[in-house]
Design an enzyme around this catalytic site. Structure first.
Site, PDB file in Angstrom:
ATOM      1  N   LYS A 258      -8.573 -22.768 -14.701  1.00 12.00           N
ATOM      2  CA  LYS A 258      -7.950 -20.936 -15.176  1.00 12.00           C
ATOM      3  C   LYS A 258      -8.503 -21.488 -16.717  1.00 12.00           C
ATOM      4  O   LYS A 258      -9.281 -22.301 -16.799  1.00 12.00           O
ATOM      5  CB  LYS A 258      -6.571 -22.683 -14.857  1.00 12.00           C
ATOM      6  N   ASP A 263      -3.911 -20.271 -25.510  1.00  9.66           N
ATOM      7  CA  ASP A 263      -2.592 -19.605 -24.644  1.00  9.66           C
ATOM      8  C   ASP A 263      -2.226 -20.088 -25.854  1.00  9.66           C
ATOM      9  O   ASP A 263      -1.576 -21.120 -26.451  1.00  9.66           O
ATOM     10  CB  ASP A 263      -2.479 -21.052 -24.205  1.00  9.66           C
ATOM     11  N   LYS A 270       4.787 -20.774 -28.615  1.00 14.11           N
ATOM     12  CA  LYS A 270       4.218 -21.863 -29.150  1.00 14.11           C
ATOM     13  C   LYS A 270       5.164 -22.472 -30.809  1.00 14.11           C
ATOM     14  O   LYS A 270       4.594 -21.233 -31.263  1.00 14.11           O
ATOM     15  CB  LYS A 270       3.430 -22.537 -28.710  1.00 14.11           C
ATOM     16  N   ASP A 281      -7.672 -24.495 -23.906  1.00 17.30           N
ATOM     17  CA  ASP A 281      -6.532 -24.533 -22.436  1.00 17.30           C
ATOM     18  C   ASP A 281      -7.730 -23.879 -20.969  1.00 17.30           C
ATOM     19  O   ASP A 281      -6.971 -22.826 -20.507  1.00 17.30           O
ATOM     20  CB  ASP A 281      -5.293 -22.733 -22.391  1.00 17.30           C
ATOM     21  N   ASP A 340       5.300 -18.654 -21.308  1.00 23.68           N
ATOM     22  CA  ASP A 340       3.958 -19.632 -21.708  1.00 23.68           C
ATOM     23  C   ASP A 340       4.217 -20.444 -20.130  1.00 23.68           C
ATOM     24  O   ASP A 340       2.906 -20.803 -20.491  1.00 23.68           O
ATOM     25  CB  ASP A 340       4.758 -20.865 -22.771  1.00 23.68           C
ATOM     26  N   GLU A 342       1.949 -19.660 -18.086  1.00 28.73           N
ATOM     27  CA  GLU A 342       0.797 -18.292 -18.217  1.00 28.73           C
ATOM     28  C   GLU A 342      -0.518 -19.208 -17.011  1.00 28.73           C
ATOM     29  O   GLU A 342      -0.464 -17.910 -16.392  1.00 28.73           O
ATOM     30  CB  GLU A 342       0.346 -17.904 -19.046  1.00 28.73           C
ATOM     31  N   ARG A 344      -0.082 -20.613 -14.450  1.00 30.68           N
ATOM     32  CA  ARG A 344       0.380 -20.732 -12.765  1.00 30.68           C
ATOM     33  C   ARG A 344       0.261 -19.280 -12.875  1.00 30.68           C
ATOM     34  O   ARG A 344      -0.469 -18.371 -10.854  1.00 30.68           O
ATOM     35  CB  ARG A 344       1.588 -20.538 -12.796  1.00 30.68           C
TER      36      ARG A 344
HETATM   37  N1  BES Z   1      -1.742 -24.681 -21.254  1.00 34.90           N
HETATM   38  C1  BES Z   1      -0.431 -25.249 -21.675  1.00 34.90           C
HETATM   39  C2  BES Z   1       0.368 -26.755 -20.868  1.00 34.90           C
HETATM   40  C3  BES Z   1      -0.440 -27.257 -21.703  1.00 34.90           C
HETATM   41  C4  BES Z   1       0.214 -28.337 -22.806  1.00 34.90           C
HETATM   42  C5  BES Z   1      -1.675 -28.515 -21.601  1.00 34.90           C
HETATM   43  C6  BES Z   1      -0.123 -28.848 -24.458  1.00 34.90           C
HETATM   44  C7  BES Z   1      -1.918 -29.208 -22.655  1.00 34.90           C
HETATM   45  C8  BES Z   1      -0.634 -29.409 -23.717  1.00 34.90           C
HETATM   46  C9  BES Z   1       0.642 -24.342 -20.548  1.00 34.90           C
HETATM   47  O1  BES Z   1      -0.031 -23.215 -20.118  1.00 34.90           O
HETATM   48  C10 BES Z   1       2.118 -24.311 -20.855  1.00 34.90           C
HETATM   49  O2  BES Z   1       2.304 -23.980 -22.213  1.00 34.90           O
HETATM   50  N2  BES Z   1       2.111 -24.735 -19.986  1.00 34.90           N
HETATM   51  C11 BES Z   1       4.239 -24.992 -20.606  1.00 34.90           C
HETATM   52  C12 BES Z   1       4.585 -24.470 -19.131  1.00 34.90           C
HETATM   53  C13 BES Z   1       7.170 -24.983 -19.142  1.00 34.90           C
HETATM   54  C14 BES Z   1       6.593 -23.219 -20.427  1.00 34.90           C
HETATM   55  C15 BES Z   1       7.167 -24.403 -17.713  1.00 34.90           C
HETATM   56  C16 BES Z   1       4.557 -26.475 -20.984  1.00 34.90           C
HETATM   57  O3  BES Z   1       4.278 -27.203 -20.307  1.00 34.90           O
HETATM   58  O4  BES Z   1       4.906 -26.198 -21.898  1.00 34.90           O
HETATM   59 ZN    ZN Z   2      -1.744 -22.477 -21.223  1.00 34.00          ZN
HETATM   60 MN    MN Z   3       1.219 -21.937 -21.992  1.00 37.69          MN
END
Ligand code: BES
Ligand code: ZN
Ligand code: MN
Length: 486
Positions: A258, A263, A270, A281, A340, A342, A344
């Site tokens: 990825k 992000d 966020k 990210d 968010d 994204e 996947r």
């Molecule tokens: N890059 C983030 C995941 C992440 C968050 C990694 C905090 C490390 C620390 C990912 O793109 C994301 O934002 N995931 C969301 C998914 C949710 C919206 C279902 C998450 O984990 O909050």
């Molecule tokens: Zn992300």
């Molecule tokens: Mn995200």
């Protein structure tokens, strides 16, 4: 750093001429055979209460009587294992790196039969000790004087030590690349920058690299990847890199990373706190690039393909919106309930692209979910696998590399939440089990091959005072890839 090995025995340590002699001791007693000058220094320190043979204890003695090396460093490891050895040697190197010592010699005492693993971990610990991020902070303290490390070992262990040092050095080079890519701010480490890093590897290591731009990605029909990238002015890149160490008939290992170079969450923005950390990210991309570098240095007889979908996730007038339905390369439609989620969305198209390599196995690596950080913290990466043998191989690679992972479940019941009234699948489920639903989303695109997934959201970087990339999971992945050498 320059790594070498030299044969030496316990009773001749006083004659070793280094700037620092590091003696890592396992167990609760000094071995009878230990060089008298070294043993006397240790006994004296123990008597004074300055040192104990307990894990975590270290001592630096300048000009210990009878010891030729200017500094003698004792490091107690506790029970003998590669993990305890690494922690002890890292602590000792921590004392040495701040001093004016260019050459360290290391010997392990009481760690019988662990030569190869110890040598690998020594190289990694030394490289870790001297790494400093400088690219946008030229005022950072000058790099450590430490530039040469000699691993002292029995003659009988020479071959194992050499193997371990070579592997450790290659992994360290990969870890360094991964850290550097991760640490660079989002305005430096753009998708274009990652593509340049891949091209640089092509030049230095004879790897084949192809960079697909927006047009090529459109032609491939990567509607999901494109949808994430559309909110950003930074051009997307899809990086394809190939290490060919075996005949073309041998099915490759494919690693997918990825590569979100920032992000923001997109329209599902966020919160501001710690949003800066979303420059990391692209940890999956950094990890697979680092692994490619390590593998290319070791030149095993196998084929490896690395795929990196890379872009930014930004809010703008052109950005993807909650409720939008997009069409992936595989033809599955996706309702984007949260922009968010994204990672996947860019990975699913890369996973479909991976099919064309008729892979032996595909492993994707991603800082995918905050939920994985809640589940496993920063110690173990989350690991998912389509079969038990693959899960065992990934687990074993993680243990060997001291870069551990933990298997997570893929029960179909968890998939319930991904149902959509408007598309084949939604991109998020409920908050509960968030790392698992993310993995199950990806799994939908992997029916053509054996598939593994590492959620490295908790392990790719550290927050707080030591904020920075860790270089994980380059160690795990390198061991995993090497296990495919014929
Ligand atoms: N890059 C983030 C995941 C992440 C968050 C990694 C905090 C490390 C620390 C990912 O793109 C994301 O934002 N995931 C969301 C998914 C949710 C919206 C279902 C998450 O984990 O909050
Ligand atoms: Zn992300
Ligand atoms: Mn995200």
């Amino acid at each position: 750093m320059d790594f070498r090995t030299q044969s030496a025995s316990l009773d001749t340590l006083a004659g070793i001429n280094a700037d620092a002699l590091i003696v890592v001791i396992a167990g609760e007693a000094l071995p009878a055979k230990l060089d008298k000058a070294v043993a006397d220094a240790a006994k004296d320190a123990i008597k004074l209460g300055d040192f104990e043979l307990k894990a975590g204890k270290t001592l630096l003695v300048q000009r210990a009587p009878g010891v030729k090396s200017a500094r003698l460093v004792l490091a107690a490891a506790g029970p003998a294992s590669p993990k305890s050895a690494k922690a002890a040697v890292a602590a000792a190197l921590g004392l040495v790196k701040a001093r004016n010592a260019a050459h360290a010699a290391v010997i392990y005492v009481g760690f019988d039969g662990l030569d190869e693993a110890l040598a690998e971990q020594t190289a990694l610990a030394a490289a870790d000790a001297v790494y400093t991020y400088r690219h946008t902070k030229p005022s950072a303290p000058a790099a450590s004087a430490l530039s040469k490390l000699t691993l002292l070992a029995d003659k009988a262990a020479a071959k194992a030590v050499k193997l371990g040092l070579d592997r450790g050095q290659a992994i360290a080079a990969g870890v360094e690349l991964a850290k550097e890519c991760g640490n660079r701010p989002g305005n430096y480490a753009t998708p274009t920058f990652l593509a340049e890093q891949a091209k640089a590897l092509a030049k230095s290591h004879g790897i084949k690299v192809e960079i697909l731009d927006r047009k090529a990605v459109e032609k491939l029909g990567m509607g999901s990847f494109l949808a994430v990238a559309q909110g950003s002015d930074e051009p997307l890149k899809f990086i394809v890199a190939k290490y060919e160490g075996a005949p073309k008939t041998q099915a490759p290992v494919v690693l997918v990373g990825k590569g979100l170079t920032f992000d923001s969450g997109g329209i599902s923005l966020k919160p501001g706190a710690e949003m800066d950390e979303m420059k990391f990210d692209m940890g999956g991309a950094a990890g697979v690039l680092g692994t490619l570098r390590a593998v290319a240095e070791l030149k095993p007889k196998l084929n490896l393909v690395v795929l990196i979908p890379s872009c930014e996730n930004m809010p703008s007038g052109k950005a993807l919106k909650p409720g939008d339905v997009i069409t992936s390369m595989a033809g599955q439609t996706i309702e984007v309930l949260n922009t968010d989620a994204e990672g996947r969305l860019i990975l699913c198209d890369a996973l479909t692209y991976a099919e064309r390599f008729k892979p032996a196995v595909v492993v994707d690596v991603a800082t995918l979910t905050g939920a994985c950080v809640i589940a496993l913290g920063g110690v173990r990466s989350g690991m998912y696998a389509s079969d038990d043998a693959l899960a065992a191989a990934l687990t074993a690679a993680g243990e060997q590399a001291l870069d551990p992972c933990w298997r997570m479940p893929l029960d179909e019941e968890y998939e319930e939440g991904l149902k959509s009234n408007f598309a084949d699948v939604a991109n998020v489920g409920s908050r509960a089990g968030g790392s698992i639903t993310a993995a199950l989303f990806l799994k939908r695109f992997t029916s053509k091959y054996r598939w593994g997934h590492l959620d490295i959201a908790g392990t790719a970087w550290k927050s707080g005072a030591a904020k920075g990339g860790t270089g994980r999971p380059v160690g795990l992945l390198t061991h995993f890839v090497l296990s495919h050498a014929k």
